[in-house]
Design a protein around this motif. Sequence first.
Motif, PDB file in Angstrom:
ATOM      1  N   VAL A   1       0.809  -1.226   0.000  1.00 20.72           N
ATOM      2  CA  VAL A   1       0.000   0.000   0.000  1.00 20.72           C
ATOM      3  C   VAL A   1       0.840   1.273   0.000  1.00 20.72           C
ATOM      4  O   VAL A   1       0.474   2.268  -0.632  1.00 20.72           O
ATOM      5  N   ALA A   2       1.967   1.246   0.718  1.00 13.02           N
ATOM      6  CA  ALA A   2       2.762   2.473   0.882  1.00 13.02           C
ATOM      7  C   ALA A   2       3.445   2.857  -0.439  1.00 13.02           C
ATOM      8  O   ALA A   2       3.910   2.004  -1.193  1.00 13.02           O
ATOM      9  N   THR A   3       3.447   4.166  -0.719  1.00 11.80           N
ATOM     10  CA  THR A   3       4.185   4.709  -1.860  1.00 11.80           C
ATOM     11  C   THR A   3       5.391   5.468  -1.313  1.00 11.80           C
ATOM     12  O   THR A   3       5.489   5.698  -0.109  1.00 11.80           O
ATOM     13  N   PRO A   4       6.321   5.906  -2.171  1.00 12.09           N
ATOM     14  CA  PRO A   4       7.480   6.664  -1.676  1.00 12.09           C
ATOM     15  C   PRO A   4       7.106   7.957  -0.938  1.00 12.09           C
ATOM     16  O   PRO A   4       7.882   8.458  -0.140  1.00 12.09           O
ATOM     17  N   GLU A   5       5.870   8.472  -1.185  1.00  8.56           N
ATOM     18  CA  GLU A   5       5.441   9.704  -0.526  1.00  8.56           C
ATOM     19  C   GLU A   5       4.630   9.422   0.753  1.00  8.56           C
ATOM     20  O   GLU A   5       4.109  10.348   1.373  1.00  8.56           O
ATOM     21  N   ALA A   6       4.541   8.151   1.129  1.00 13.26           N
ATOM     22  CA  ALA A   6       3.638   7.787   2.235  1.00 13.26           C
ATOM     23  C   ALA A   6       4.192   8.184   3.600  1.00 13.26           C
ATOM     24  O   ALA A   6       5.396   8.108   3.854  1.00 13.26           O
ATOM     25  N   THR A   7       3.270   8.583   4.470  1.00 11.98           N
ATOM     26  CA  THR A   7       3.511   8.728   5.910  1.00 11.98           C
ATOM     27  C   THR A   7       2.583   7.742   6.601  1.00 11.98           C
ATOM     28  O   THR A   7       1.388   7.702   6.307  1.00 11.98           O
ATOM     29  N   LEU A   8       3.140   6.947   7.510  1.00 13.62           N
ATOM     30  CA  LEU A   8       2.335   5.976   8.244  1.00 13.62           C
ATOM     31  C   LEU A   8       1.820   6.614   9.525  1.00 13.62           C
ATOM     32  O   LEU A   8       2.599   7.173  10.303  1.00 13.62           O
ATOM     33  N   VAL A   9       0.518   6.532   9.731  1.00 17.96           N
ATOM     34  CA  VAL A   9      -0.106   7.065  10.955  1.00 17.96           C
ATOM     35  C   VAL A   9      -0.710   5.893  11.719  1.00 17.96           C
ATOM     36  O   VAL A   9      -1.541   5.153  11.184  1.00 17.96           O
ATOM     37  N   VAL A  10      -0.282   5.751  12.972  1.00 15.16           N
ATOM     38  CA  VAL A  10      -0.736   4.618  13.782  1.00 15.16           C
ATOM     39  C   VAL A  10      -1.427   5.139  15.041  1.00 15.16           C
ATOM     40  O   VAL A  10      -0.746   5.637  15.958  1.00 15.16           O
ATOM     41  N   PRO A  11      -2.756   5.118  15.102  1.00 10.19           N
ATOM     42  CA  PRO A  11      -3.413   5.484  16.353  1.00 10.19           C
ATOM     43  C   PRO A  11      -3.016   4.507  17.449  1.00 10.19           C
ATOM     44  O   PRO A  11      -2.973   3.298  17.218  1.00 10.19           O
ATOM     45  N   SER A  12      -2.723   5.041  18.626  1.00  8.01           N
ATOM     46  CA  SER A  12      -2.261   4.180  19.715  1.00  8.01           C
ATOM     47  C   SER A  12      -2.391   4.925  21.045  1.00  8.01           C
ATOM     48  O   SER A  12      -2.152   6.130  21.106  1.00  8.01           O
ATOM     49  N   PRO A  13      -2.718   4.194  22.129  1.00  8.47           N
ATOM     50  CA  PRO A  13      -2.752   4.840  23.449  1.00  8.47           C
ATOM     51  C   PRO A  13      -1.388   5.363  23.872  1.00  8.47           C
ATOM     52  O   PRO A  13      -1.288   6.198  24.760  1.00  8.47           O
ATOM     53  N   VAL A  14      -0.314   4.866  23.216  1.00 13.15           N
ATOM     54  CA  VAL A  14       1.034   5.319  23.604  1.00 13.15           C
ATOM     55  C   VAL A  14       1.566   6.380  22.638  1.00 13.15           C
ATOM     56  O   VAL A  14       2.739   6.732  22.671  1.00 13.15           O
ATOM     57  N   GLY A  15       0.649   6.899  21.784  1.00 13.85           N
ATOM     58  CA  GLY A  15       1.077   7.877  20.797  1.00 13.85           C
ATOM     59  C   GLY A  15       1.174   9.282  21.332  1.00 13.85           C
ATOM     60  O   GLY A  15       0.780   9.581  22.467  1.00 13.85           O
ATOM     61  N   LYS A  16       1.678  10.194  20.487  1.00 13.42           N
ATOM     62  CA  LYS A  16       1.735  11.629  20.799  1.00 13.42           C
ATOM     63  C   LYS A  16       0.313  12.189  20.731  1.00 13.42           C
ATOM     64  O   LYS A  16      -0.431  11.860  19.806  1.00 13.42           O
ATOM     65  N   PRO A  17      -0.084  13.034  21.698  1.00 12.29           N
ATOM     66  CA  PRO A  17      -1.436  13.610  21.645  1.00 12.29           C
ATOM     67  C   PRO A  17      -1.688  14.323  20.320  1.00 12.29           C
ATOM     68  O   PRO A  17      -0.892  15.132  19.872  1.00 12.29           O
ATOM     69  N   PHE A  18      -2.801  13.975  19.668  1.00 12.09           N
ATOM     70  CA  PHE A  18      -3.158  14.544  18.366  1.00 12.09           C
ATOM     71  C   PHE A  18      -3.798  15.909  18.582  1.00 12.09           C
ATOM     72  O   PHE A  18      -4.726  16.034  19.381  1.00 12.09           O
ATOM     73  N   THR A  19      -3.306  16.912  17.867  1.00 12.59           N
ATOM     74  CA  THR A  19      -3.817  18.283  18.032  1.00 12.59           C
ATOM     75  C   THR A  19      -4.226  18.844  16.671  1.00 12.59           C
ATOM     76  O   THR A  19      -3.956  18.260  15.625  1.00 12.59           O
ATOM     77  N   GLN A  20      -4.853  20.026  16.722  1.00 11.34           N
ATOM     78  CA  GLN A  20      -5.240  20.697  15.469  1.00 11.34           C
ATOM     79  C   GLN A  20      -4.003  20.996  14.626  1.00 11.34           C
ATOM     80  O   GLN A  20      -4.060  20.929  13.397  1.00 11.34           O
ATOM     81  N   ALA A  21      -2.892  21.281  15.259  1.00  5.91           N
ATOM     82  CA  ALA A  21      -1.645  21.513  14.500  1.00  5.91           C
ATOM     83  C   ALA A  21      -1.257  20.250  13.733  1.00  5.91           C
ATOM     84  O   ALA A  21      -0.830  20.306  12.580  1.00  5.91           O
ATOM     85  N   ASP A  22      -1.437  19.087  14.370  1.00  2.00           N
ATOM     86  CA  ASP A  22      -1.151  17.822  13.677  1.00  2.00           C
ATOM     87  C   ASP A  22      -2.106  17.632  12.499  1.00  2.00           C
ATOM     88  O   ASP A  22      -1.698  17.153  11.429  1.00  2.00           O
ATOM     89  N   ALA A  23      -3.363  18.012  12.691  1.00  3.99           N
ATOM     90  CA  ALA A  23      -4.342  17.883  11.596  1.00  3.99           C
ATOM     91  C   ALA A  23      -3.896  18.710  10.398  1.00  3.99           C
ATOM     92  O   ALA A  23      -3.928  18.243   9.253  1.00  3.99           O
ATOM     93  N   TYR A  24      -3.435  19.944  10.658  1.00  2.00           N
ATOM     94  CA  TYR A  24      -2.942  20.783   9.554  1.00  2.00           C
ATOM     95  C   TYR A  24      -1.724  20.151   8.887  1.00  2.00           C
ATOM     96  O   TYR A  24      -1.583  20.148   7.661  1.00  2.00           O
ATOM     97  N   GLN A  25      -0.809  19.619   9.697  1.00  2.00           N
ATOM     98  CA  GLN A  25       0.392  19.004   9.117  1.00  2.00           C
ATOM     99  C   GLN A  25       0.031  17.805   8.243  1.00  2.00           C
ATOM    100  O   GLN A  25       0.499  17.667   7.117  1.00  2.00           O
ATOM    101  N   LEU A  26      -0.833  16.938   8.759  1.00  2.00           N
ATOM    102  CA  LEU A  26      -1.195  15.738   7.988  1.00  2.00           C
ATOM    103  C   LEU A  26      -1.984  16.105   6.732  1.00  2.00           C
ATOM    104  O   LEU A  26      -1.804  15.497   5.678  1.00  2.00           O
ATOM    105  N   ALA A  27      -2.811  17.132   6.826  1.00  2.26           N
ATOM    106  CA  ALA A  27      -3.627  17.541   5.671  1.00  2.26           C
ATOM    107  C   ALA A  27      -2.771  18.056   4.524  1.00  2.26           C
ATOM    108  O   ALA A  27      -3.208  18.093   3.378  1.00  2.26           O
ATOM    109  N   ALA A  28      -1.531  18.442   4.832  1.00  2.00           N
ATOM    110  CA  ALA A  28      -0.631  18.985   3.802  1.00  2.00           C
ATOM    111  C   ALA A  28       0.218  17.898   3.148  1.00  2.00           C
ATOM    112  O   ALA A  28       0.972  18.179   2.197  1.00  2.00           O
TER     113      ALA A  28
END
Length: 239
Positions: free
Chosen positions: A73-100
């Motif tokens: 599934v992954a392409t050379p431009e892929a970023t892997l996002v893994v929801p997890s209880p041990v992850g970094k808290p997701f914020t609106q800033a992260d939403a903007y970063q991922l949306a780009a």
Amino acid sequence: MKVDIISIFPDYFAPLDLSLIGKARTTGTLDLTVHDLRTWTYDVHRTVDDSPYGGGPGMVMRPEPWGEALDAVATPEATLVVPSPVGKPFTQADAYQLAALPHLVFACGRYEGIDQRVIDDAASRMPVREVSLGDYVLFGGEVAVIVIMEAITRLLPGVLGNADSLTEESHAAGLLEAPVYTKPAAWRDREVPDVLRSGDHGRIARWRRTESLVRTAARRPDLFAAYPPENLDKKDRKA
Ligand SMILES: OB(O)c1ccc2cc[nH]c2c1
């Protein structure tokens, strides 16, 4: 934006066919594909889990299916996002970063989680972001992906009818937004604040600013403390 979601419960993502996300998919703004992890299993039981090394409760997701799924599934431009209880808290800033980003691949864990080697192997060839929605634990990553997908998709160009909504909303500028009201002017003996019906746009803006600062200070002292003091003008200091 290209998004791939890998899960053992692909039907969980039916909500992403609806409303503004569904429209973004139809118009081509969002190219979203959901994959069943069991596609990359070959035993009669389509096994995706096994008992944890070191003992302990529950089961762990096997690395082999995940490795083959990400390879496919992954392409050379892929970023892997893994929801997890041990992850970094997701914020609106992260939403903007991922949306780009050009391509997101979401890995939805279940059971006690995904074998760590899957994350480590992926991180050797693509950016990996483990994210948490908060200090609580869900059954798996699927609901978290739906939430993250909504936060991201509304930021994509053309998805929201009025992009101005993005500049005034909570967390856009590090504050909670002011209360909102609509007709009728009186409801169950509760009146809309007179200032909002005054037509004085400068006064209305100042009222909203004050309400936003007061609300943020009261409900999210963490955000208020992080709010850059240079963004507070003299009028704010009277708040
Ligand atoms: O709370 B969560 O976002 C979350 C994410 C992944 C897994 C996998 C097993 N439990 C999980 C919980």
